[in-house]
Design an enzyme around this catalytic site. Structure first.
Site, PDB file in Angstrom:
ATOM      1  N   LYS A  65       8.371 -20.793  29.991  1.00 57.12           N
ATOM      2  CA  LYS A  65       7.153 -21.388  30.743  1.00 57.12           C
ATOM      3  C   LYS A  65       5.948 -20.913  30.533  1.00 57.12           C
ATOM      4  O   LYS A  65       4.772 -21.692  30.267  1.00 57.12           O
ATOM      5  CB  LYS A  65       7.446 -21.484  32.300  1.00 57.12           C
ATOM      6  N   ASP A  79       5.817 -26.944  39.870  1.00 57.44           N
ATOM      7  CA  ASP A  79       6.487 -26.164  40.701  1.00 57.44           C
ATOM      8  C   ASP A  79       5.940 -25.714  42.315  1.00 57.44           C
ATOM      9  O   ASP A  79       6.510 -26.051  43.027  1.00 57.44           O
ATOM     10  CB  ASP A  79       7.088 -24.778  40.144  1.00 57.44           C
TER      11      ASP A  79
END
Ligand code: ATR
Length: 290
Positions: A74, A110
């Site tokens: 990420k 997220d």
């Protein structure tokens, strides 16, 4: 769920991670595609650490239109992209890449996934005092979401206290207070907490959180776990046994995926039956393979 065969017109998306075999995202996005009637494929790509940039460049060059990015890539995804949204920049990581017009843009869904999962409960969770357990990448997204929601104070407890202290320095503008993950240290704080969120990986294998004395939490407390396998972790089981509101990790998973889908296609997928589908899938996996 049967779909028409792929053709030259089928839009291709996927998820890049290591490991990636366990990911629920291919099932979820196939469900979103069926629900919207869009002609798209979503493929897991097992990409090891040092191959990330080569692999993603190759996917974009092959006409793949976007990918989700998971552990351990990420941070690299954010650095790789030509441009990024404010959430990805603040969190320091991206879970969604869009390839369009020769450019790669990075997003982080997220945090919005976490907020929407809490919004779904209908409970008043914004602007409260919170306790976050864990100081890894998942904690950063949750802290950003809490900050966006106007959290008044956030205690951050981590097994390795220095990581919580580092996170407090990284998010210096947030009302963050690092505390040891220790029963005696946490007990006096629990009474003022409206929201407790486990972002650590403890709970994946049935572990409990002996540092939390549930009887100290206010009866209106909301307890969240971002672990979604098992769906009801030991933390949530105990919280429910104490009459507290609980929020499992599936909601966040579903909403972050739906937001990625929207970024890629411009369409919000219908979410009606997705939770059921994922619950059934999780229940069908032998425990040893989870
Ligand atoms: P992620 O990006 O998924 O958050 P990570 O960066 O590896 O993953 O962070 C995992 C988090 O879970 C960390 O906060 C870790 O604590 P440490 O910083 O002390 O390693 C926490 N964690 C993992 N296993 C744990 C356990 N058994 N008990 C308590 N915390 C645990």
């Amino acid at each position: 769920m049967t779909r028409p065969p792929f053709t030259g017109q089928t839009a291709v998306y996927g998820i890049v991670g290591d490991p990636v075999a366990h990911s629920l995202s291919p099932l979820m996005h196939a469900h979103f595609a069926a629900g919207t009637g869009l002609d798209l494929a979503y493929v897991p790509f097992h990409v090891r650490g040092d191959a990330f940039a080569t692999a993603v460049r190759g996917l974009a060059a092959s006409g793949v239109q976007g990918v989700n990015v998971t552990v351990p890539h990420k941070e690299k995804a954010l650095a790789f992209a030509d441009e990024s949204d404010s959430a990805a920049q603040a969190i320091g990581a991206a879970n969604t890449l869009c390839f369009a017009a020769g450019k790669c843009s990075a997003h982080n869904t997220d945090a919005v996934g976490f907020s929407r999962a809490l919004d779904d409960t209908g409970l008043d969770w914004r602007g409260r005092r919170a306790l976050v357990l864990g100081a890894g990448g998942a904690a950063r997204a949750v802290l950003y979401a809490l900050a966006q929601a106007g959290a008044e104070r956030i205690y951050l407890a981590n097994r390795t206290l220095s990581r919580a202290e580092q996170l407090a320095r990284d998010f210096a503008a947030l009302p963050l207070r690092p505390v040891p993950l220790d029963k005696a240290a946490l007990a006096p704080l629990l009474g003022e907490i409206s929201l407790l969120i486990n972002t650590s990986s403890r709970g994946l294998h049935g572990e409990e959180h002996p540092e939390i004395d549930f009887s100290c939490l206010p009866s209106t407390g909301i307890i969240c776990d971002i672990v979604y396998n098992p769906i009801e972790t030991a933390l949530l089981y105990q919280a429910r046994a104490h009459g507290l509101h609980t929020v499992d990790g599936l909601g966040m998973l579903i909403h972050q995926g739906a937001e990625s889908f929207r970024l890629w296609t411009g369409i919000h997928p219908p979410l009606g039956a997705i939770r059921n589908t994922l619950e059934q899938w999780l229940a069908s996996i032998p425990a040893a393979n989870r």
